[in-house]
Scaffold this motif. Structure first.
Motif, PDB file in Angstrom:
ATOM      1  N   LEU A   7       1.055   6.765  -6.921  1.00 38.14           N
ATOM      2  CA  LEU A   7      -0.127   7.526  -7.329  1.00 38.14           C
ATOM      3  C   LEU A   7      -0.187   8.904  -6.681  1.00 38.14           C
ATOM      4  O   LEU A   7      -1.140   9.650  -6.888  1.00 38.14           O
ATOM      5  CB  LEU A   7      -1.397   6.734  -6.991  1.00 38.14           C
ATOM      6  CG  LEU A   7      -1.549   5.396  -7.701  1.00 38.14           C
ATOM      7  CD1 LEU A   7      -2.826   4.701  -7.263  1.00 38.14           C
ATOM      8  CD2 LEU A   7      -1.517   5.560  -9.213  1.00 38.14           C
ATOM      9  N   ARG A   8       0.838   9.212  -5.876  1.00 38.58           N
ATOM     10  CA  ARG A   8       0.934  10.501  -5.180  1.00 38.58           C
ATOM     11  C   ARG A   8      -0.298  10.769  -4.321  1.00 38.58           C
ATOM     12  O   ARG A   8      -0.920  11.831  -4.394  1.00 38.58           O
ATOM     13  CB  ARG A   8       1.186  11.625  -6.172  1.00 38.58           C
ATOM     14  CG  ARG A   8       2.511  11.454  -6.880  1.00 38.58           C
ATOM     15  CD  ARG A   8       2.816  12.560  -7.803  1.00 38.58           C
ATOM     16  NE  ARG A   8       4.105  12.290  -8.421  1.00 38.58           N
ATOM     17  CZ  ARG A   8       4.557  12.916  -9.471  1.00 38.58           C
ATOM     18  NH1 ARG A   8       3.839  13.859 -10.042  1.00 38.58           N
ATOM     19  NH2 ARG A   8       5.725  12.617  -9.970  1.00 38.58           N
ATOM     20  N   CYS A   9      -0.634   9.756  -3.535  1.00 40.11           N
ATOM     21  CA  CYS A   9      -1.772   9.817  -2.611  1.00 40.11           C
ATOM     22  C   CYS A   9      -1.281   9.403  -1.230  1.00 40.11           C
ATOM     23  O   CYS A   9      -0.178   8.911  -1.081  1.00 40.11           O
ATOM     24  CB  CYS A   9      -2.862   8.825  -3.022  1.00 40.11           C
ATOM     25  SG  CYS A   9      -3.599   9.122  -4.609  1.00 40.11           S
ATOM     26  N   LYS A  56     -11.308  10.233  -8.030  1.00 36.68           N
ATOM     27  CA  LYS A  56     -11.110  11.601  -7.558  1.00 36.68           C
ATOM     28  C   LYS A  56     -10.689  11.651  -6.107  1.00 36.68           C
ATOM     29  O   LYS A  56     -10.504  12.706  -5.542  1.00 36.68           O
ATOM     30  CB  LYS A  56     -12.405  12.395  -7.726  1.00 36.68           C
ATOM     31  CG  LYS A  56     -12.910  12.445  -9.132  1.00 36.68           C
ATOM     32  CD  LYS A  56     -12.083  13.349  -9.979  1.00 36.68           C
ATOM     33  CE  LYS A  56     -12.700  13.457 -11.372  1.00 36.68           C
ATOM     34  NZ  LYS A  56     -11.792  13.869 -12.375  1.00 36.68           N
ATOM     35  N   ILE A  57     -10.523  10.484  -5.458  1.00 36.87           N
ATOM     36  CA  ILE A  57     -10.247  10.449  -4.031  1.00 36.87           C
ATOM     37  C   ILE A  57      -8.838  10.937  -3.681  1.00 36.87           C
ATOM     38  O   ILE A  57      -8.597  11.430  -2.599  1.00 36.87           O
ATOM     39  CB  ILE A  57     -10.508   9.043  -3.458  1.00 36.87           C
ATOM     40  CG1 ILE A  57     -10.593   9.096  -1.940  1.00 36.87           C
ATOM     41  CG2 ILE A  57      -9.460   8.060  -3.902  1.00 36.87           C
ATOM     42  CD1 ILE A  57     -11.137   7.860  -1.323  1.00 36.87           C
ATOM     43  N   CYS A  58      -7.898  10.801  -4.585  1.00 37.51           N
ATOM     44  CA  CYS A  58      -6.491  11.116  -4.287  1.00 37.51           C
ATOM     45  C   CYS A  58      -6.269  12.602  -4.157  1.00 37.51           C
ATOM     46  O   CYS A  58      -6.396  13.458  -4.761  1.00 37.51           O
ATOM     47  CB  CYS A  58      -5.573  10.537  -5.350  1.00 37.51           C
ATOM     48  SG  CYS A  58      -5.537   8.733  -5.315  1.00 37.51           S
ATOM     49  N   VAL A  70       0.830  -1.215   0.000  1.00 40.78           N
ATOM     50  CA  VAL A  70       0.000   0.000   0.000  1.00 40.78           C
ATOM     51  C   VAL A  70       0.860   1.258   0.000  1.00 40.78           C
ATOM     52  O   VAL A  70       0.581   2.218  -0.729  1.00 40.78           O
ATOM     53  CB  VAL A  70      -0.973  -0.009   1.194  1.00 40.78           C
ATOM     54  CG1 VAL A  70      -1.677   1.323   1.334  1.00 40.78           C
ATOM     55  CG2 VAL A  70      -1.990  -1.126   1.036  1.00 40.78           C
ATOM     56  N   GLU A  71       1.911   1.274   0.784  1.00 39.86           N
ATOM     57  CA  GLU A  71       2.772   2.451   0.860  1.00 39.86           C
ATOM     58  C   GLU A  71       3.432   2.760  -0.492  1.00 39.86           C
ATOM     59  O   GLU A  71       3.490   3.916  -0.908  1.00 39.86           O
ATOM     60  CB  GLU A  71       3.852   2.244   1.926  1.00 39.86           C
ATOM     61  CG  GLU A  71       4.687   3.469   2.173  1.00 39.86           C
ATOM     62  CD  GLU A  71       5.654   3.296   3.339  1.00 39.86           C
ATOM     63  OE1 GLU A  71       6.621   4.064   3.393  1.00 39.86           O
ATOM     64  OE2 GLU A  71       5.437   2.402   4.174  1.00 39.86           O
ATOM     65  N   GLU A  72       3.898   1.731  -1.179  1.00 36.32           N
ATOM     66  CA  GLU A  72       4.529   1.923  -2.488  1.00 36.32           C
ATOM     67  C   GLU A  72       3.527   2.442  -3.516  1.00 36.32           C
ATOM     68  O   GLU A  72       3.845   3.326  -4.313  1.00 36.32           O
ATOM     69  CB  GLU A  72       5.144   0.608  -2.963  1.00 36.32           C
ATOM     70  CG  GLU A  72       6.319   0.160  -2.127  1.00 36.32           C
ATOM     71  CD  GLU A  72       6.769  -1.254  -2.424  1.00 36.32           C
ATOM     72  OE1 GLU A  72       7.986  -1.512  -2.323  1.00 36.32           O
ATOM     73  OE2 GLU A  72       5.916  -2.116  -2.753  1.00 36.32           O
ATOM     74  N   TYR A  99      -6.274   2.686   0.889  1.00 37.15           N
ATOM     75  CA  TYR A  99      -7.149   1.779   1.637  1.00 37.15           C
ATOM     76  C   TYR A  99      -8.615   2.034   1.279  1.00 37.15           C
ATOM     77  O   TYR A  99      -9.408   1.099   1.166  1.00 37.15           O
ATOM     78  CB  TYR A  99      -6.946   1.929   3.140  1.00 37.15           C
ATOM     79  CG  TYR A  99      -5.664   1.334   3.658  1.00 37.15           C
ATOM     80  CD1 TYR A  99      -5.388  -0.025   3.511  1.00 37.15           C
ATOM     81  CD2 TYR A  99      -4.722   2.121   4.303  1.00 37.15           C
ATOM     82  CE1 TYR A  99      -4.214  -0.573   3.990  1.00 37.15           C
ATOM     83  CE2 TYR A  99      -3.538   1.581   4.792  1.00 37.15           C
ATOM     84  CZ  TYR A  99      -3.294   0.234   4.622  1.00 37.15           C
ATOM     85  OH  TYR A  99      -2.122  -0.305   5.099  1.00 37.15           O
ATOM     86  N   GLU A 100      -8.989   3.291   1.122  1.00 40.66           N
ATOM     87  CA  GLU A 100     -10.372   3.635   0.779  1.00 40.66           C
ATOM     88  C   GLU A 100     -10.723   3.145  -0.628  1.00 40.66           C
ATOM     89  O   GLU A 100     -11.818   2.633  -0.853  1.00 40.66           O
ATOM     90  CB  GLU A 100     -10.578   5.149   0.890  1.00 40.66           C
ATOM     91  CG  GLU A 100     -11.997   5.599   0.661  1.00 40.66           C
ATOM     92  CD  GLU A 100     -12.983   5.109   1.699  1.00 40.66           C
ATOM     93  OE1 GLU A 100     -14.193   5.117   1.402  1.00 40.66           O
ATOM     94  OE2 GLU A 100     -12.574   4.704   2.807  1.00 40.66           O
TER      95      GLU A 100
END
Length: 59
Positions: free
Chosen positions: A15-17, A57-59, A8-10, A23-24
């Motif tokens: 994705l620059r988020c 659009k979440i990021c 997830v961290e990578e 997670y979402e």
């Protein structure tokens, strides 16, 4: 052919988020993943699929 698998961290860095956003996306079934025990892994093909489908659009 070798499949690259990310945590997830990578993926968040790629994705620059934030990790919470990733997670979402997983929770909303917008980004597919593989679960191994409690570990969440995301193959490169799932990331490409997410991007090719327009992302979110979440990021």
């Amino acid at each position: 052919m070798e499949t690259k698998i990310y945590n997830v961290e990578e993926v968040a860095k790629m994705l620059r988020c934030g990790k919470t956003s990733i997670y979402e996306l997983i929770r909303q079934n917008k980004l597919r993943c593989v679960r191994v025990g409690r570990k969440i892994l995301i193959p490169e093909m799932f990331i490409n699929e997410f991007i090719n489908n327009g992302g979110a659009k979440i990021c």
